[in-house]
Scaffold this motif. Structure first.
Motif, mmCIF file in Angstrom:
data_model
loop_
_atom_site.group_PDB
_atom_site.id
_atom_site.type_symbol
_atom_site.label_atom_id
_atom_site.label_comp_id
_atom_site.label_asym_id
_atom_site.label_seq_id
_atom_site.Cartn_x
_atom_site.Cartn_y
_atom_site.Cartn_z
ATOM 1 N N ARG A 101 0.788 -1.229 0.000
ATOM 2 C CA ARG A 101 0.000 0.000 0.000
ATOM 3 C C ARG A 101 0.817 1.275 0.000
ATOM 4 O O ARG A 101 0.249 2.368 -0.090
ATOM 5 C CB ARG A 101 -0.920 0.006 1.243
ATOM 6 C CG ARG A 101 -1.893 -1.156 1.312
ATOM 7 C CD ARG A 101 -2.929 -1.100 0.184
ATOM 8 N NE ARG A 101 -3.827 0.037 0.368
ATOM 9 C CZ ARG A 101 -3.924 1.045 -0.478
ATOM 10 N NH1 ARG A 101 -3.201 1.076 -1.575
ATOM 11 N NH2 ARG A 101 -4.755 2.039 -0.241
ATOM 12 N N PHE A 102 2.150 1.174 0.099
ATOM 13 C CA PHE A 102 2.978 2.370 0.135
ATOM 14 C C PHE A 102 4.034 2.327 -0.959
ATOM 15 O O PHE A 102 4.556 1.269 -1.296
ATOM 16 C CB PHE A 102 3.657 2.526 1.503
ATOM 17 C CG PHE A 102 2.730 3.004 2.578
ATOM 18 C CD1 PHE A 102 2.562 4.355 2.825
ATOM 19 C CD2 PHE A 102 2.011 2.098 3.349
ATOM 20 C CE1 PHE A 102 1.708 4.803 3.820
ATOM 21 C CE2 PHE A 102 1.145 2.530 4.336
ATOM 22 C CZ PHE A 102 0.993 3.882 4.573
ATOM 23 N N GLU A 103 4.345 3.497 -1.487
ATOM 24 C CA GLU A 103 5.394 3.654 -2.487
ATOM 25 C C GLU A 103 6.550 4.413 -1.862
ATOM 26 O O GLU A 103 6.346 5.428 -1.183
ATOM 27 C CB GLU A 103 4.866 4.417 -3.701
ATOM 28 C CG GLU A 103 5.834 4.449 -4.882
ATOM 29 C CD GLU A 103 6.115 3.061 -5.430
ATOM 30 O OE1 GLU A 103 7.299 2.660 -5.429
ATOM 31 O OE2 GLU A 103 5.152 2.376 -5.837
ATOM 32 N N PHE A 104 7.760 3.916 -2.057
ATOM 33 C CA PHE A 104 8.938 4.572 -1.505
ATOM 34 C C PHE A 104 10.151 4.133 -2.297
ATOM 35 O O PHE A 104 10.135 3.078 -2.956
ATOM 36 C CB PHE A 104 9.120 4.229 -0.021
ATOM 37 C CG PHE A 104 9.123 2.752 0.275
ATOM 38 C CD1 PHE A 104 10.313 2.031 0.283
ATOM 39 C CD2 PHE A 104 7.945 2.085 0.542
ATOM 40 C CE1 PHE A 104 10.323 0.669 0.551
ATOM 41 C CE2 PHE A 104 7.938 0.724 0.815
ATOM 42 C CZ PHE A 104 9.122 0.014 0.818
ATOM 43 N N PRO A 105 11.219 4.916 -2.294
ATOM 44 C CA PRO A 105 12.422 4.531 -3.038
ATOM 45 C C PRO A 105 12.981 3.206 -2.544
ATOM 46 O O PRO A 105 13.080 2.975 -1.335
ATOM 47 C CB PRO A 105 13.399 5.690 -2.743
ATOM 48 C CG PRO A 105 12.527 6.834 -2.355
ATOM 49 C CD PRO A 105 11.342 6.234 -1.659
ATOM 50 N N GLY A 106 13.312 2.322 -3.480
ATOM 51 C CA GLY A 106 13.879 1.031 -3.118
ATOM 52 C C GLY A 106 12.854 -0.026 -2.770
ATOM 53 O O GLY A 106 13.219 -1.107 -2.290
ATOM 54 N N ARG A 107 11.562 0.239 -3.019
ATOM 55 C CA ARG A 107 10.540 -0.738 -2.672
ATOM 56 C C ARG A 107 10.746 -2.081 -3.380
ATOM 57 O O ARG A 107 10.617 -3.140 -2.748
ATOM 58 C CB ARG A 107 9.140 -0.193 -2.989
ATOM 59 C CG ARG A 107 8.010 -1.029 -2.398
ATOM 60 C CD ARG A 107 6.647 -0.536 -2.882
ATOM 61 N NE ARG A 107 6.474 -0.876 -4.283
ATOM 62 C CZ ARG A 107 6.014 -2.043 -4.724
ATOM 63 N NH1 ARG A 107 5.675 -2.986 -3.867
ATOM 64 N NH2 ARG A 107 5.890 -2.271 -6.005
ATOM 65 N N LEU A 113 14.158 -8.602 -0.971
ATOM 66 C CA LEU A 113 14.825 -9.057 0.246
ATOM 67 C C LEU A 113 13.940 -9.974 1.083
ATOM 68 O O LEU A 113 14.439 -10.673 1.967
ATOM 69 C CB LEU A 113 15.262 -7.853 1.085
ATOM 70 C CG LEU A 113 16.441 -7.042 0.522
ATOM 71 C CD1 LEU A 113 16.670 -5.794 1.350
ATOM 72 C CD2 LEU A 113 17.703 -7.888 0.453
ATOM 73 N N THR A 114 12.622 -9.982 0.815
ATOM 74 C CA THR A 114 11.755 -10.889 1.559
ATOM 75 C C THR A 114 12.005 -12.347 1.191
ATOM 76 O O THR A 114 11.449 -13.246 1.827
ATOM 77 C CB THR A 114 10.275 -10.550 1.313
ATOM 78 O OG1 THR A 114 9.994 -10.631 -0.088
ATOM 79 C CG2 THR A 114 9.943 -9.156 1.828
ATOM 80 N N ALA A 115 12.813 -12.592 0.152
ATOM 81 C CA ALA A 115 13.182 -13.967 -0.191
ATOM 82 C C ALA A 115 14.385 -14.446 0.616
ATOM 83 O O ALA A 115 14.804 -15.597 0.472
ATOM 84 C CB ALA A 115 13.498 -14.073 -1.685
ATOM 85 N N LEU A 116 14.933 -13.597 1.482
ATOM 86 C CA LEU A 116 16.126 -13.955 2.250
ATOM 87 C C LEU A 116 15.987 -15.221 3.093
ATOM 88 O O LEU A 116 16.973 -15.939 3.274
ATOM 89 C CB LEU A 116 16.535 -12.787 3.153
ATOM 90 C CG LEU A 116 17.456 -11.750 2.511
ATOM 91 C CD1 LEU A 116 17.714 -10.609 3.483
ATOM 92 C CD2 LEU A 116 18.770 -12.376 2.074
ATOM 93 N N LYS A 296 0.091 4.698 -1.552
ATOM 94 C CA LYS A 296 0.317 5.996 -0.932
ATOM 95 C C LYS A 296 1.824 6.216 -0.773
ATOM 96 O O LYS A 296 2.591 5.271 -0.633
ATOM 97 C CB LYS A 296 -0.363 6.046 0.433
ATOM 98 C CG LYS A 296 -1.875 5.954 0.371
ATOM 99 C CD LYS A 296 -2.486 5.943 1.756
ATOM 100 C CE LYS A 296 -2.297 4.608 2.449
ATOM 101 N NZ LYS A 296 -3.040 4.530 3.726
ATOM 102 N N GLN A 297 2.226 7.466 -0.785
ATOM 103 C CA GLN A 297 3.630 7.805 -0.584
ATOM 104 C C GLN A 297 3.983 7.634 0.892
ATOM 105 O O GLN A 297 3.248 8.098 1.774
ATOM 106 C CB GLN A 297 3.914 9.239 -1.029
ATOM 107 C CG GLN A 297 3.803 9.457 -2.527
ATOM 108 C CD GLN A 297 4.840 8.665 -3.302
ATOM 109 O OE1 GLN A 297 5.982 8.482 -2.845
ATOM 110 N NE2 GLN A 297 4.451 8.193 -4.481
ATOM 111 N N LEU A 298 5.094 6.963 1.143
ATOM 112 C CA LEU A 298 5.517 6.746 2.528
ATOM 113 C C LEU A 298 5.939 8.051 3.186
ATOM 114 O O LEU A 298 5.716 8.269 4.374
ATOM 115 C CB LEU A 298 6.662 5.729 2.570
ATOM 116 C CG LEU A 298 7.198 5.352 3.946
ATOM 117 C CD1 LEU A 298 6.099 4.749 4.809
ATOM 118 C CD2 LEU A 298 8.356 4.372 3.827
ATOM 119 N N PHE A 299 6.557 8.919 2.394
ATOM 120 C CA PHE A 299 7.005 10.212 2.913
ATOM 121 C C PHE A 299 5.938 11.263 2.595
ATOM 122 O O PHE A 299 5.577 11.470 1.435
ATOM 123 C CB PHE A 299 8.340 10.611 2.287
ATOM 124 C CG PHE A 299 9.444 9.626 2.540
ATOM 125 C CD1 PHE A 299 10.174 9.671 3.710
ATOM 126 C CD2 PHE A 299 9.723 8.630 1.609
ATOM 127 C CE1 PHE A 299 11.185 8.765 3.945
ATOM 128 C CE2 PHE A 299 10.738 7.714 1.834
ATOM 129 C CZ PHE A 299 11.464 7.776 3.011
#
Length: 571
Positions: A101-107, A113-116, A296-299
């Motif tokens: 639900r949020f957009e941010f740089p590096g999403r 990384l959730t595959a770690l 939505k924008q995180l910032f």
């Protein structure tokens, strides 16, 4: 490499008939109160005792029944798996909300990384948690530096549950976020137009579409934590032993009959759960939403949901980044608290001065790399074969798919035990004793554990290929092999690369089977070296853990750069 070792465990467990199984089931050590219930079912309700709960408001006292059960080994294993699954859901759901639900740089990178959990060695995670929550760990140093009493978390159920949540919460976030992104935003808007409040629209429209993915992730997490070995061994020991740890203890004591019986019971249970997972996963697969809700924008301006998300980010950094950062810090910190490279120097010196029976760090690194490369030569073709079979329509396809994923449901301890009792000790064939031991046995175990990840990376991409193109090529005279090499393989190449990187990382971090097969020899790997160092000196263990982190991190970089998001578990 898989079915024969597992069959060896089956034969070992049933050599004297089924009577020993009834002895295990009727033994309170293994099944607690449920063992007593075999002869007297009434204990299931007579063991329920009244407890009192004093409410903080007024003088009200509530008496409620609570089972006063002794769980036994299997019961405790299931109990800690349930707690670990709940903790993973609590940590993972906010992460799914953040990603969906949020957009941010590096999403995209954060989502990758959730595959770690699939590539991070479990023994390395355990080392990070010891460096964080140990007696002289980062948390206790901060507490004592602030004038607060230290906490003792090692060898407690709490740290095992937290470590399991570290491992599996990203998996919950990945699976649920994918489902969340597939929710059609227009349906929610229609509900709002018809008078539903935001909370009602979320409850009645979004939650039912997320529930299958959440249950799938929870079931997968329960399977992982039920079969957890390295984390429980390092953080709980025999005081908090699960079935896996007790099987390993029986193998170490040369009690192979008991080990085989426990391993077989555990395997039947895990195979049943894995079959349920595969069925549930197939049912919840769905096409992407035609109009996913806007992120939505995180910032931005301070709002309640942004404050909650930033609070979660702070907790996530502490739980997910803290142990790895503590391991890195401990590897360069001396007894006096100052920075030093003495632990890495110890690894260098140990290579030159170690006795034959001692672990040599460079040997462990070279063995890990050798096994990783060798296992690719086996696991990648195996994974591609099952990926092709799982996407073809023929009678028995679901059975083949389930059989192909069977190594995913059988623990490395069971595979290692089967290889040890079968191929390593030797198999009589036509009057000759065939022995497959040493490096070959380790490579076989690693390949078996890795090829399902190749299958799961490639199969989703194969399923999207237009079948009419393949039929046209066959009509024009192309052989089945030619179609596979010239048409299908180029289209699924990103998945092949991702599966290859997964397989290599899995081999590098494999501990469960290797610790059994490498016992008493020089075939140990970096994870085995870390486990042996932990029992003596934490500093060298963290230094070796950092070396392993570098290698597995490089493998994961290959996944992110070359493989992209082309498949994978929950993808």
């Amino acid at each position: 490499m898989f079915f024969y070792p597992v069959a060896t465990v089956l034969v070992e467990a049933t050599r004297t008939g089924v009577a020993p199984f009834f002895e295990v089931v009727a033994d309170p050590f293994y099944f607690g109160v449920f063992a007593h219930a075999v002869s007297d079912p009434s204990v299931l309700w007579t063991a329920v005792e009244p407890h009192t709960l004093e409410l903080p408001v007024g003088n009200a006292v509530i008496v409620y029944p609570f089972p006063n059960y002794q769980l036994g080994l299997f019961g405790f294993t299931a109990y800690q798996a349930v707690l670990s699954t709940l903790a993973s859901i609590v940590l993972g759901l906010p992460g799914a909300y953040l990603l969906a639900r949020f957009e941010f740089p590096g999403r995209p990178t954060v989502r990758s990384l959730t595959a770690l959990p699939f590539v991070m060695p479990s023994i390395m995670v355990a080392t990070g948690f010891i460096a964080t929550f140990g007696r002289n760990g980062t948390v206790n140093r901060v507490l004592t530096g602030s004038g607060l009493p230290p906490v003792e978390l090692l060898f407690t159920l709490e740290i095992i549950v937290l470590a399991h949540a570290f491992y599996n919460a990203p998996l919950i976030a990945r699976i649920v976020a994918a489902a969340w992104e597939s929710v059609d935003g227009s349906i929610t808007e229609t509900a709002r137009t018809l008078g539903a409040s935001p909370r009602r629209a979320f409850r009645d429209v979004v939650v039912p579409q997320l529930l299958p993915a959440l249950l799938t992730g929870a079931l997968l997490t329960f399977i992982f934590t039920f079969m957890s070995f390295a984390i429980v061994l390092a953080l709980g020991g025999l005081q908090l032993a699960t079935v896996e740890v007790w099987v390993y203890n029986a193998v170490s004591s040369a009690d192979y009959a008991t080990a085989a019986r426990l391993a077989l019971l555990e395997t039947v249970f895990s195979l049943t759960l894995t079959y349920a997972y595969l069925r549930y996963e197939a049912r919840q697969r769905a096409a992407s939403a035609s109009r996913p809700p806007a992120r939505k924008q995180l910032f931005g301006p301070v709002t309640a949901d942004r404050v909650a998300v930033w609070g979660y980010i702070a907790v996530a950094l502490l739980v997910f980044v803290g142990p790895i950062a503590s391991m890195l810090l401990a590897s360069v910190t001396g007894p006096d608290g100052g920075l030093t490279l003495a632990h890495y120097q110890f690894l260098v010196d140990r290579q030159a001065t170690a006795a034959t029976f001692q672990v040599k760090p460079l040997t462990a690194v070279l063995n890990s790399l050798l096994y990783g490369v060798a296992s690719l030569a086996v696991s990648v073709p195996m994974g591609l074969l099952f990926a092709v079979l799982s996407t073809r329509e023929f009678a028995g396809r679901k059975l083949v798919d389930t059989v192909g994923m069977a190594p995913f449901a059988v623990s490395g301890v069971v595979v290692g035990l089967g290889l040890l009792r079968g191929l390593v000790f030797g198999v009589p064939i036509l009057g000759h004793r065939v022995v497959v031991a040493g490096s070959l046995a380790v490579v076989a175990a690693h390949a078996v554990g890795a090829y399902p990840f190749v299958t799961r990376s490639v199969a989703p991409l194969l399923a999207t290929i237009d079948r009419s193109v393949l039929d046209s090529a066959r009509t024009l005279g192309a052989s089945r092999l030619r179609v596979l090499l010239d048409i299908e393989l180029p289209q699924v190449w990103p998945g092949v690369l991702a599966g290859t990187a997964f397989a290599f990382a899995i081999s590098m971090g494999e501990f469960d089977s290797t610790v059994i097969l490498a016992t008493g020899g020089s075939g140990y790997t970096m994870p085995v070296a870390i486990e042996r160092f932990i029992g003596r000196r934490l500093g060298p263990a963290t230094a070796m853990g950092c070396v392993l982190l570098f290698v597995t991190g490089a493998s994961f970089a290959v996944i992110d750069r070359l493989g992209g998001d082309g498949g994978g578990f929950g993808g």
